[in-house]
Every structure is written in structure tokens, then in C-alpha cells.
Design a protein around this motif. Sequence first.
Motif, PDB file in Angstrom:
ATOM      1  N   UNK A  25       1.154  -0.741  -0.144  1.00 28.91           N
ATOM      2  CA  UNK A  25       0.127   0.499  -0.179  1.00 28.91           C
ATOM      3  C   UNK A  25       1.032   1.460   0.112  1.00 28.91           C
ATOM      4  N   UNK A  26       2.211   1.136   0.546  1.00 27.10           N
ATOM      5  CA  UNK A  26       3.354   2.334   0.553  1.00 27.10           C
ATOM      6  C   UNK A  26       3.477   2.962  -0.602  1.00 27.10           C
ATOM      7  N   UNK A  90     -11.406  13.592 -14.291  1.00 28.24           N
ATOM      8  CA  UNK A  90     -11.747  12.248 -14.295  1.00 28.24           C
ATOM      9  C   UNK A  90     -10.737  11.698 -13.576  1.00 28.24           C
ATOM     10  N   UNK A  91      -9.518  11.512 -14.424  1.00 28.89           N
ATOM     11  CA  UNK A  91      -8.469  10.611 -14.169  1.00 28.89           C
ATOM     12  C   UNK A  91      -7.854  10.834 -12.996  1.00 28.89           C
ATOM     13  N   UNK A  92      -7.488  12.398 -12.248  1.00 30.05           N
ATOM     14  CA  UNK A  92      -7.481  13.086 -11.507  1.00 30.05           C
ATOM     15  C   UNK A  92      -8.292  12.478 -10.544  1.00 30.05           C
ATOM     16  N   UNK A  93      -9.651  12.765 -10.230  1.00 33.85           N
ATOM     17  CA  UNK A  93     -10.593  12.506  -9.579  1.00 33.85           C
ATOM     18  C   UNK A  93      -9.984  10.716  -9.032  1.00 33.85           C
ATOM     19  N   UNK A  94     -10.381  10.285 -10.179  1.00 32.84           N
ATOM     20  CA  UNK A  94      -9.994   8.449  -9.936  1.00 32.84           C
ATOM     21  C   UNK A  94      -8.800   8.585  -8.799  1.00 32.84           C
ATOM     22  N   UNK A  95      -7.629   9.002  -9.341  1.00 28.83           N
ATOM     23  CA  UNK A  95      -6.178   8.941  -8.406  1.00 28.83           C
ATOM     24  C   UNK A  95      -6.368   9.314  -7.272  1.00 28.83           C
ATOM     25  N   UNK A  96      -6.945  10.646  -6.403  1.00 31.22           N
ATOM     26  CA  UNK A  96      -7.607  11.016  -5.460  1.00 31.22           C
ATOM     27  C   UNK A  96      -7.882  10.214  -4.969  1.00 31.22           C
ATOM     28  N   UNK A 101      -8.272   6.143  -0.274  1.00 32.26           N
ATOM     29  CA  UNK A 101      -8.850   4.797  -0.024  1.00 32.26           C
ATOM     30  C   UNK A 101      -7.345   4.251   0.463  1.00 32.26           C
ATOM     31  N   UNK A 102      -6.182   4.818  -0.360  1.00 36.21           N
ATOM     32  CA  UNK A 102      -4.966   3.881   0.226  1.00 36.21           C
ATOM     33  C   UNK A 102      -4.871   3.902   1.486  1.00 36.21           C
ATOM     34  N   UNK A 103      -4.284   5.652   1.699  1.00 34.03           N
ATOM     35  CA  UNK A 103      -4.243   6.057   3.109  1.00 34.03           C
ATOM     36  C   UNK A 103      -5.312   4.964   3.815  1.00 34.03           C
ATOM     37  N   UNK A 104      -6.174   5.084   3.823  1.00 32.97           N
ATOM     38  CA  UNK A 104      -7.509   5.072   5.381  1.00 32.97           C
ATOM     39  C   UNK A 104      -6.767   3.421   5.521  1.00 32.97           C
ATOM     40  N   UNK A 105      -6.355   2.840   4.473  1.00 32.66           N
ATOM     41  CA  UNK A 105      -5.975   1.377   5.053  1.00 32.66           C
ATOM     42  C   UNK A 105      -5.030   0.449   5.452  1.00 32.66           C
ATOM     43  N   UNK A 106      -4.096   1.899   4.778  1.00 38.98           N
ATOM     44  CA  UNK A 106      -2.337   2.076   5.687  1.00 38.98           C
ATOM     45  C   UNK A 106      -2.774   3.026   7.193  1.00 38.98           C
TER      46      UNK A 106
END
Length: 126
Positions: A25-26, A90-96, A101-106
Motif C-alpha cells: 500500500x505504501x 476524471x482521471x485526477x478525481x479517480x486517482x485522488x 482509500x489507500x491512506x485509510x487502509x494504511x
Amino acid sequence: MQQGSGSETEVTWEDQQNINKFGRLNNRFHELEDEIKVAKETNDNLEDASNELILSDEDVVRFQIGEVFTHMPREDVEERLEKMKEDTSKLLEKLEEEKESVLAQMAELKKILYGKFKDSINLEED
């Protein structure tokens, strides 16, 4: 593995899986930051191109497709630029969203791992 107090904590298979997942995840987090940076730069460049097109008084302008420049009607270029800006946004929004999500999992994994290993494990970046 030694804790700061000197007692040993056994690393189970599940703990090792959590540590590995945190590492993956990191890595993904850093990849996402790089992709977001590129998407923002692309968005800025497209915005600059749109502004330059507004200032232009030519009916036919050069437009780069891949490595080739072609002459196109101004209206077509405006439409293409708008479509490209929408796609990039749209891509930028998806990446954000993926980054959050990754930060929450971490954060969840940090709670679990620090709860068990306390100061014997370091998940923070310097």
C-alpha cells in the motif's frame, strides 16, 4: 522481534501478511502521488493551451497528435482540448479517491501493527 521494553513479540503469519500489505500500500501511495502530479501538470498544460487558443486569431491552428503536428480548424481543436481536459479531470478525481482509500487502509494497518508491536516496528517515513 524485540520491543523497546526488552520482551519478545512473536510475529505470526497474519502479522507478516499485514506488514507486507502495508508495504504494498505504501508503494502504491507513492505511485499515486507521482501519477497525480503528472495529471495535474497535464491539466495545467491543457488549460494553458486553451488560453493560448482563445488569444489566437487564426482559423486553422497546429495541433499535436502523438509526435506529429497537423493543421486543424480552430473549433475542432477547442473541442478536443475540452474533451482532453474532462478526461484528465476524471482521471485526477479517480486517482485522488484511490489515494484516500489507500491512506485509510494504511491507517487501519498501522493501528493493528502498532497495537501489537508498539515501538518495535516503525511504519513512519523519515
